[in-house]
Design a protein around this motif. Structure first.
Motif, PDB file in Angstrom:
ATOM      1  N   GLU A  56       0.846  -1.183   0.000  1.00  0.00           N
ATOM      2  CA  GLU A  56       0.000   0.000   0.000  1.00  0.00           C
ATOM      3  C   GLU A  56       0.888   1.241   0.000  1.00  0.00           C
ATOM      4  O   GLU A  56       0.686   2.177  -0.762  1.00  0.00           O
ATOM      5  N   THR A  57       1.916   1.217   0.850  1.00  0.00           N
ATOM      6  CA  THR A  57       2.814   2.377   0.906  1.00  0.00           C
ATOM      7  C   THR A  57       4.247   1.980   0.580  1.00  0.00           C
ATOM      8  O   THR A  57       4.784   1.038   1.159  1.00  0.00           O
ATOM      9  N   VAL A  58       4.847   2.706  -0.344  1.00  0.00           N
ATOM     10  CA  VAL A  58       6.272   2.544  -0.629  1.00  0.00           C
ATOM     11  C   VAL A  58       6.962   3.858  -0.273  1.00  0.00           C
ATOM     12  O   VAL A  58       6.485   4.937  -0.612  1.00  0.00           O
ATOM     13  N   VAL A  59       8.090   3.736   0.453  1.00  0.00           N
ATOM     14  CA  VAL A  59       8.838   4.921   0.866  1.00  0.00           C
ATOM     15  C   VAL A  59      10.208   4.903   0.182  1.00  0.00           C
ATOM     16  O   VAL A  59      10.904   3.897   0.228  1.00  0.00           O
ATOM     17  N   ILE A  60      10.580   5.995  -0.450  1.00  0.00           N
ATOM     18  CA  ILE A  60      11.933   6.086  -1.025  1.00  0.00           C
ATOM     19  C   ILE A  60      12.687   7.180  -0.287  1.00  0.00           C
ATOM     20  O   ILE A  60      12.315   8.351  -0.350  1.00  0.00           O
ATOM     21  N   ASP A  61      13.733   6.776   0.450  1.00  0.00           N
ATOM     22  CA  ASP A  61      14.556   7.775   1.128  1.00  0.00           C
ATOM     23  C   ASP A  61      15.737   8.142   0.234  1.00  0.00           C
ATOM     24  O   ASP A  61      16.098   7.381  -0.658  1.00  0.00           O
ATOM     25  N   GLU A  62      16.352   9.280   0.464  1.00  0.00           N
ATOM     26  CA  GLU A  62      17.432   9.808  -0.379  1.00  0.00           C
ATOM     27  C   GLU A  62      16.997   9.773  -1.841  1.00  0.00           C
ATOM     28  O   GLU A  62      17.780   9.471  -2.735  1.00  0.00           O
ATOM     29  N   ALA A  63      15.720  10.088  -2.071  1.00  0.00           N
ATOM     30  CA  ALA A  63      15.157   9.931  -3.415  1.00  0.00           C
ATOM     31  C   ALA A  63      15.804  10.873  -4.425  1.00  0.00           C
ATOM     32  O   ALA A  63      15.844  10.577  -5.612  1.00  0.00           O
TER      33      ALA A  63
END
Ligand SMILES: Nc1ncnc2c1ncn2[C@@H]1O[C@H](COP(=O)(O)OP(=O)(O)OP(=O)(O)O)[C@@H](O)[C@H]1O
Length: 633
Positions: A360-367
Motif C-alpha cells: 500500500e505504501t512505498v517509501v523512497i529515502d534519499e530519493a
C-alpha cells in the motif's frame, strides 16, 4: 508513451558508458591497480563449498590479506573466478550471495568447480553489473505497458500528471514531543492517506528521524506492511537499524554493508536460521550431502552397475533437495508475511523474494540521489508513495559525459516537487550548524526558510569568534594544475595543511586533555584529495584528531565540528568546471557544525554569481581574510 521511451534511451547511453569504463579498468589495469580500485580480490582461499537450491554451488572465499581499504563488490553482482596460472582462460562466472570486508559467498551454476581451481592462486574480478540496468529497463517497459491499465497504471498516471492526484490535508492529531513543529506537520501529512507525500529535508533537519517516526506511527495505527528503499546500501542499513530500534519487525532484503550483528539478524538468511522449520532443513541437508558424497565415490573407473548406483544416489539427493526447497519456500513466505517493514535498495525491490509483492505504501529515502529509472522499480509496486530527500544536494552519479545524459540529473524527486508543490513538507529547523555557517546556504538554496535550532545556532569552538572564514589566495601565485586528467593545487594544499595544523595546535593548548573536535577536509577534486591525504600522512597525521579527507561525494550525509574546503580552481579565465554545480558546493558548505574554513581564489571563483555572493556574505560577517595575513606572520 514517449516519457518512458525517452528515459530508456538515456539509460542505454549511461549503460554503454558505464560498461565501457568498467571493462577498460578490467582490461587495462594491473592486478595491483585493480585491487586498489576495489574491483579485484587476490589472493583468496576457499573455506567452504555447498551444493544448494537448483544445483547451484555456493563457495565461500576468504581474502588472505587485508590490506585494501574498501571494495566495490556487492550482493547480487556478477564476478569471475580466475587462477594465476592462466588468468585469461581459467575463468568461471558466479553471482555474489553474501559479502563483507573479507569474506564472500558466490553461487556458481555448476555442481563442482573446475579442476584448475585446485591449482595455483585464485582471485575474483568484479564484472560489470548489467543486472541493475536490466531491472531498470524492465521497470520502464512495465511502466509503459501498465499506464493504460485502470488499476495498475493509476499511480503512474497520477505521478506523471495525467490524472488528478489526492493529497493529504494534514488534519490529524499526531503529536510527538520529541519532534519540532515542521517535523510534526510533516508526519501528519504523511499519515493522511494521500497518493503522494514528499519530505524535503535540508542538511541536518532530522529527515530520517521524521521519516521513521511517520512509518512507525502509520504501522501502529493501521497495521500493514511498508516497503522502504534507498539508492545505496548504506542508507538502507541506517533505516533498517533505526526502524528495528523502534521495535518494528524489519526485514532487510539483500546484504547489509555495515558490519553489525544487529543488522545481519534482520536478513532473510538469519531469520530463516532461527525459524522453526530450519532444524528440519538442516537434517535433510545432511542426508542430501551424505547421498552426494557417496555418489562422488563412484567418480572414476566405474562400470554399469556403479553408474546406476551413482545415478540412484544423486536422484535421491535431488529429491531431498526438492523437499528442502519446499520447506524453505514456506519459511521465507512466513518471514515475509510477518515483516512490518521490508527494507531494500531501489534495485533490490525486485529481489526474487519480493518481486511480485504489492505494497500500500512505498517509501523512497534519499530519493533525490536515485536514478529515475531505478525509482520506478519500487514505485510500480505501490498504491501510494512517500519520497524523502533534498534536491538541493548532490544528484545521482552519472558516468556518461554526453549532454543528453545530464537529463538524468533531473530526478523524479525534483520533477514531483515542482509538479506537486502542495505535496511537499519542508523541514525548517536544522540541528547541525552554527547559524553563520547555515545562513548563506539557507538564503541561496532554501529561500531563506532554514533556521538553526536554539542550542545549535551559537555553538562554536572554544574562544573562537569566526565560525565562518574565507581565505583568499588571489594573487598569491597558487595555481591549479592538471596531471593525468586530475586537477589539484599544490600551494593551496600546503597552505591548508599548515593552517589546519596551527588551528589544532591552538585548540590542543586550550583543551586540557578534553576530546578534540572532529575535522573534515573536503575538496571537489580527487587529485587534490589525494594530494592532501599524502601531505597529512607525510606529517604523520594529526595526533588525537578524528580526521577525514575526501571529495564532496564522500561527505554527503556526514558532519564534522570543523570543515576545511579547498576549492582548487585558480585560472585567469574564471573557469570553475563542475564547481558551478551549486548542489555539490551546497553539500560541502553544510557539513560543518562549529567552524568552516573555505580556501579559494576570489578572482577565479568570484566570476560566478553563487561564489561572488558567498564572498560578500563572508565579508559581511567579518570572516574574509587574505592568504597574506597568514604568510606574513
Ligand atoms: N526534533 C529534534 N530535536 C532535537 N534534535 C533533533 C530533532 N530532529 C533531529 N534532531 C537531531 O538532528 C540530527 C540529524 O537528524 P537525522 O539523522 O534524522 O537527520 P537527517 O536530516 O536525516 O540528516 P542528513 O543531513 O544526513 O540528511 C540528529 O543528531 C538528530 O538527533
Amino acid at each position: 508513451m514517449d516519457y518512458f521511451k525517452n528515459l530508456a534511451t538515456l539509460l542505454e547511453l549511461e549503460l554503454a558508458h558505464d560498461r565501457a569504463a568498467h571493462e577498460l579498468v578490467l582490461a587495462s589495469r594491473t592486478l595491483t591497480e585493480r585491487k586498489e580500485l576495489g574491483v579485484t580480490w587476490y589472493p583468496i582461499q576457499i573455506s567452504d563449498s555447498e551444493l544448494g537450491r537448483g544445483d547451484y554451488l555456493t563457495v565461500t572465499f576468504h581474502k588472505t590479506n587485508d590490506l585494501e581499504n574498501g571494495h566495490r563488490f556487492r550482493f547480487g553482482m556478477p564476478i569471475s573466478l580466475f587462477s594465476n596460472y592462466a588468468p585469461q582462460e581459467d575463468r568461471i562466472q558466479g553471482t555474489i550471495a553474501f559479502v563483507n570486508q573479507n569474506l564472500m559467498k558466490v553461487s556458481f551454476r555448476t555442481e563442482e568447480l573446475p579442476d584448475w581451481s585446485r591449482k595455483g592462486k585464485l582471485g575474483l574480478d568484479l564484472l560489470f553489473d548489467e543486472n541493475s540496468y536490466r531491472e531498470m529497463k524492465s521497470a520502464l517497459q512495465e511502466a509503459e505497458r501498465g499506464i493504460e491499465d485502470p488499476q495498475k497504471g493509476k499511480l503512474t498516471r497520477k505521478l506523471l500528471g495525467l490524472e488528478p492526484i489526492a493529497l493529504a490535508d494534514g488534519r490529524d492529531d499526531f503529536d510527538d514531543v520529541g519532534l519540532n513543529i515542521s517535523q510534526n506537520d510533516a508526519v501528519r501529512r504523511i499519515l493522511g492517506k494521500g497518493d503522494l507525500a514528499i519530505l524535503h529535508g535540508p542538511p541536518g533537519t532530522g529527515k530520517t528521524t521524521t521519516l521513521i517516526k511517520a512509518i512507525a506511527a502509520g504501522i501502529k495505527r493501521s497495521g500493514g506492511q511498508v516497503l522502504i528503499v534507498a539508492p545505496s546500501n548504506t542508507a538502507v542499513d541506517v533505516l533498517a537499524e533505526r526502524l528495528d530500534q523502534l521495535g518494528l519487525n524489519v526485514l532487510r532484503i539483500g546484504n547489509p554493508v555495515k558490519v553489525s550483528a544487529h543488522l545481519l539478524a534482520l536478513t532473510v538468511d538469519e531469520k530463516a536460521s532461527k525459524h522453526a522449520g530450519y532444524k528440519e532443513v538442516k537434517g535433510l541437508e545432511k542426508q542430501a550431502r551424505a547421498y552426494t558424497d557417496m555418489a562422488r565415490k563412484y567418480k572414476r573407473n566405474f562400470g554399469r552397475s556403479e553408474y546406476e548406483q551413482r545415478k540412484a544416489l544423486l536422484n535421491e539427493a535431488r529429491k531431498i533437495r526438492k523437499d528442502i526447497d519446499r520447506i524453505q519456500d514456506y519459511v521465507i513466505e512466513d518471514i515475509l508475511c510477518k515483516a512490518q517493514v521490508i527494507a531494500a535498495t531501489l534495485v533490490g525491490a525486485n529481489h526474487p523474494h519480493i518481486r511480485d509483492k504489492r505494497f500500500e505504501t512505498v517509501v523512497i529515502d534519499e530519493a533525490a540521489q536515485g536514478l529515475e529509472p531505478a525509482c520506478w522499480i519500487p514505485i510500480l509496486k505501490a498504491d501510494r508513495l512517500l519520497l524523502a530527500g533534498d534536491h538541493c544536494q548532490l544528484p545521482p552519479t552519472i558516468k556518461s559525459e554526453e549532454r543528453e545524459s545530464k537529463e538524468l540529473f533531473n530526478t523524479l524527486f525534483e520533477k514531483l516537487v515542482k509538479r506537486y508543490p502542495d505535496s511537499v513538507s519542508f523541514l525548517d529547523t536544522q540541528y547541525r550548524m552554527n547559524s553563520q555557517i547555515m545562513t548563506y546556504s539557507s538564503v541561496m538554496m532554501y529561500d531563506g526558510r532554514l533556521k538553526a535550532a536554539p542550542a545549535t545556532a551559537e555553538w562554536r569552538l572554544v574562544d573562537d569568534t569566526e565560525p565562518i572564514v574565507f581565505i583568499d589566495t588571489a594573487g598569491a601565485g597558487f595555481e591549479e594544475k592538471e596531471e593525468e586528467g586530475a586537477l589539484s593545487n599544490k600551494e593551496e594544499a600546503d597552505f591548508l595543511v599548515n593552517h589546519l595544523s596551527a588551528l589544532i595546535a591552538q585548540l590542543e593548548g586550550g583543551h586540557h586533555g578534553e576530546k578534540l573536535p572532529t575535522v573534515g577536509v573536503i575538496t571537489p577534486y580527487r587529485g587534490q584529495a589525494n594530494r592532501l591525504k599524502g601531505l597529512l600522512s607525510d606529517i604523520g597525521g594529526l595526533p588525537y584528531v578524528d580526521l577525514q579527507v575526501s571529495t564532496v561525494d564522500g561527505f554527503q550525509g556526514q558532519e564534522k565540528d570543523i570543515i576545511y574546503i579547498s576549492l582548487v580552481r585558480s585560472n585567469t579565465g574564471g573557469n570553475i568546471g563542475f564547481l558551478s554545480d551549486v548542489r555539490r558546493i551546497n553539500v560541502a558548505l553544510t557539513r560543518a557544525k562549529k567552524k568552516l574554513v573555505v580556501i579559494g581564489d576570489s578572482s577565479t571563483i568570484g566570476q560566478h554569481a553563487f561564489y561572488k555572493g558567498f564572498l560578500d556574505y563572508v565579508e559581511s560577517v567579518n570572516g574574509y581574510h587574505s592568504v597574506w595575513e597568514w604568510n606574513n606572520v
